[in-house]
Design a protein around this motif. Structure first.
Motif, PDB file in Angstrom:
ATOM      1  N   ALA A  22      27.610 -12.496   6.552  1.00  0.00           N
ATOM      2  CA  ALA A  22      27.357 -12.450   5.111  1.00  0.00           C
ATOM      3  C   ALA A  22      26.735 -13.761   4.623  1.00  0.00           C
ATOM      4  CB  ALA A  22      28.659 -12.168   4.365  1.00  0.00           C
ATOM      5  N   TYR A  23      27.253 -14.871   5.120  1.00  0.00           N
ATOM      6  CA  TYR A  23      26.712 -16.174   4.723  1.00  0.00           C
ATOM      7  C   TYR A  23      25.267 -16.328   5.193  1.00  0.00           C
ATOM      8  CZ  TYR A  23      26.170 -21.239   4.380  1.00  0.00           C
ATOM      9  OH  TYR A  23      25.707 -22.497   4.089  1.00  0.00           O
ATOM     10  N   TYR A  24      25.007 -15.912   6.423  1.00  0.00           N
ATOM     11  CA  TYR A  24      23.653 -15.997   6.966  1.00  0.00           C
ATOM     12  C   TYR A  24      22.685 -15.141   6.155  1.00  0.00           C
ATOM     13  CZ  TYR A  24      19.771 -15.232  10.208  1.00  0.00           C
ATOM     14  OH  TYR A  24      18.525 -15.132  10.768  1.00  0.00           O
ATOM     15  N   ALA A  25      23.128 -13.929   5.795  1.00  0.00           N
ATOM     16  CA  ALA A  25      22.272 -13.038   5.009  1.00  0.00           C
ATOM     17  C   ALA A  25      21.982 -13.627   3.635  1.00  0.00           C
ATOM     18  CB  ALA A  25      22.930 -11.668   4.873  1.00  0.00           C
ATOM     19  N   ASP A  26      22.988 -14.246   3.019  1.00  0.00           N
ATOM     20  CA  ASP A  26      22.777 -14.881   1.718  1.00  0.00           C
ATOM     21  C   ASP A  26      21.794 -16.046   1.830  1.00  0.00           C
ATOM     22  OD1 ASP A  26      24.319 -13.211   0.192  1.00  0.00           O
ATOM     23  OD2 ASP A  26      26.121 -14.459   0.270  1.00  0.00           O
ATOM     24  N   GLN A  27      21.922 -16.819   2.896  1.00  0.00           N
ATOM     25  CA  GLN A  27      21.011 -17.948   3.086  1.00  0.00           C
ATOM     26  C   GLN A  27      19.578 -17.467   3.313  1.00  0.00           C
ATOM     27  OE1 GLN A  27      21.919 -21.296   2.778  1.00  0.00           O
ATOM     28  NE2 GLN A  27      23.737 -20.272   1.975  1.00  0.00           N
ATOM     29  N   ARG A  28      19.430 -16.403   4.083  1.00  0.00           N
ATOM     30  CA  ARG A  28      18.094 -15.840   4.310  1.00  0.00           C
ATOM     31  C   ARG A  28      17.507 -15.301   3.012  1.00  0.00           C
ATOM     32  NH1 ARG A  28      16.471 -14.096   9.534  1.00  0.00           N
ATOM     33  NH2 ARG A  28      14.768 -13.102   8.379  1.00  0.00           N
ATOM     34  N   ALA A  29      18.360 -14.697   2.189  1.00  0.00           N
ATOM     35  CA  ALA A  29      17.885 -14.165   0.910  1.00  0.00           C
ATOM     36  C   ALA A  29      17.425 -15.294  -0.008  1.00  0.00           C
ATOM     37  CB  ALA A  29      18.992 -13.355   0.237  1.00  0.00           C
ATOM     38  N   ASP A  30      18.183 -16.391  -0.031  1.00  0.00           N
ATOM     39  CA  ASP A  30      17.800 -17.540  -0.857  1.00  0.00           C
ATOM     40  C   ASP A  30      16.481 -18.156  -0.384  1.00  0.00           C
ATOM     41  OD1 ASP A  30      20.084 -17.193  -2.339  1.00  0.00           O
ATOM     42  OD2 ASP A  30      21.253 -18.693  -1.230  1.00  0.00           O
ATOM     43  N   ALA A  31      16.216 -18.024   0.912  1.00  0.00           N
ATOM     44  CA  ALA A  31      14.979 -18.573   1.469  1.00  0.00           C
ATOM     45  C   ALA A  31      13.803 -17.604   1.342  1.00  0.00           C
ATOM     46  CB  ALA A  31      15.185 -18.935   2.938  1.00  0.00           C
TER      47      ALA A  31
END
Length: 224
Positions: A22-31
């Motif tokens: 979930a954290y990785y997906a959020d970081q990818r979304a922010d990028a």
């Protein structure tokens, strides 16, 4: 019989993986590189419909009534045929009016009535609480079965339990923390909760592989 600490550590390890995804997906979304912009991830995330209690209910009905469990899925199956038309309209209306809940959606269709929105909210809460309790009961029962197997004693036969031994309570707290961390931080109609969707998709993949493994075992090995 599996030891309680082993089950707990395994569960926390699995939860850790979900948090990481979930954290990785959020970081990818922010990028600007979302991982959920994929038909396979989206399709897997739809399996959130099948909950822990679905497993017990469907398997139980199939064991007792045979194909009698299939009518449960007629509604969702028929809905798939209208998915493209209905969902497009719902999404368009939600984005135009910045709607984030079912109550807001229904209220917006009837003059944005605050009274109607409140009534819908109350009905939804009353309707969903028993179902949430079933999910927690399913998880708690599964834990009890794993710990006590092959001598299984159902929770209701154990009498009153202390807070420390109340599996459902701890599961509820963990799920609440996960939802707060990745689901309700931003109440924005444009927010897609990408971390939550990615975690659900991963869970669905795990469930799919687990069911396939059990199916292969029962079909080709258990009665061979």
């Amino acid at each position: 019989m599996l030891q309680g600490p082993v089950i707990i550590l395994t569960s926390f390890a699995y939860l850790g993986i979900l948090f990481a995804i979930a954290y990785y997906a959020d970081q990818r979304a922010d990028a600007g590189r979302p991982v959920i912009a994929n038909p396979y991830v989206y399709s897997l995330s739809l399996a959130v419909y099948a909950t822990a209690w679905t497993f017990y209910g469907s398997v139980g009905r199939a064991a007792s009534d045979g194909v009698g469990f299939l009518p449960i899925y007629i509604g969702p199956t028929l809905m798939i045929a209208l998915w493209w038309l209905v969902m497009r309209k719902i999404i368009r209306i939600s984005k135009q009016n910045r709607i984030t809940s079912l109550a807001d959606f229904i209220a917006s269709r009837y003059g944005k009535s605050a009274l109607l929105g409140g009534i819908v909210t109350i009905i939804a809460v009353i309707g969903i609480l028993p179902y949430i309790s079933l999910q927690l009961k399913a998880v708690s029962t599964s834990y009890s079965i794993l710990v006590q197997y092959p001598e299984i004693v159902m929770p209701q036969a154990l009498g009153e339990q202390s807070m420390r031994d109340d599996t459902a309570l701890w599961v509820a707290l963990i799920l609440a923390a996960f939802t707060i961390a990745f689901g309700t931080r931003h109440l924005d109609a444009a927010e897609h909760h990408q971390g939550m969707v990615a975690a659900i998709a991963f869970e669905s993949l795990v469930k799919l592989l687990a069911f396939l493994a059990v199916g292969v075992f029962v079909t080709f090995i258990l009665y061979d």
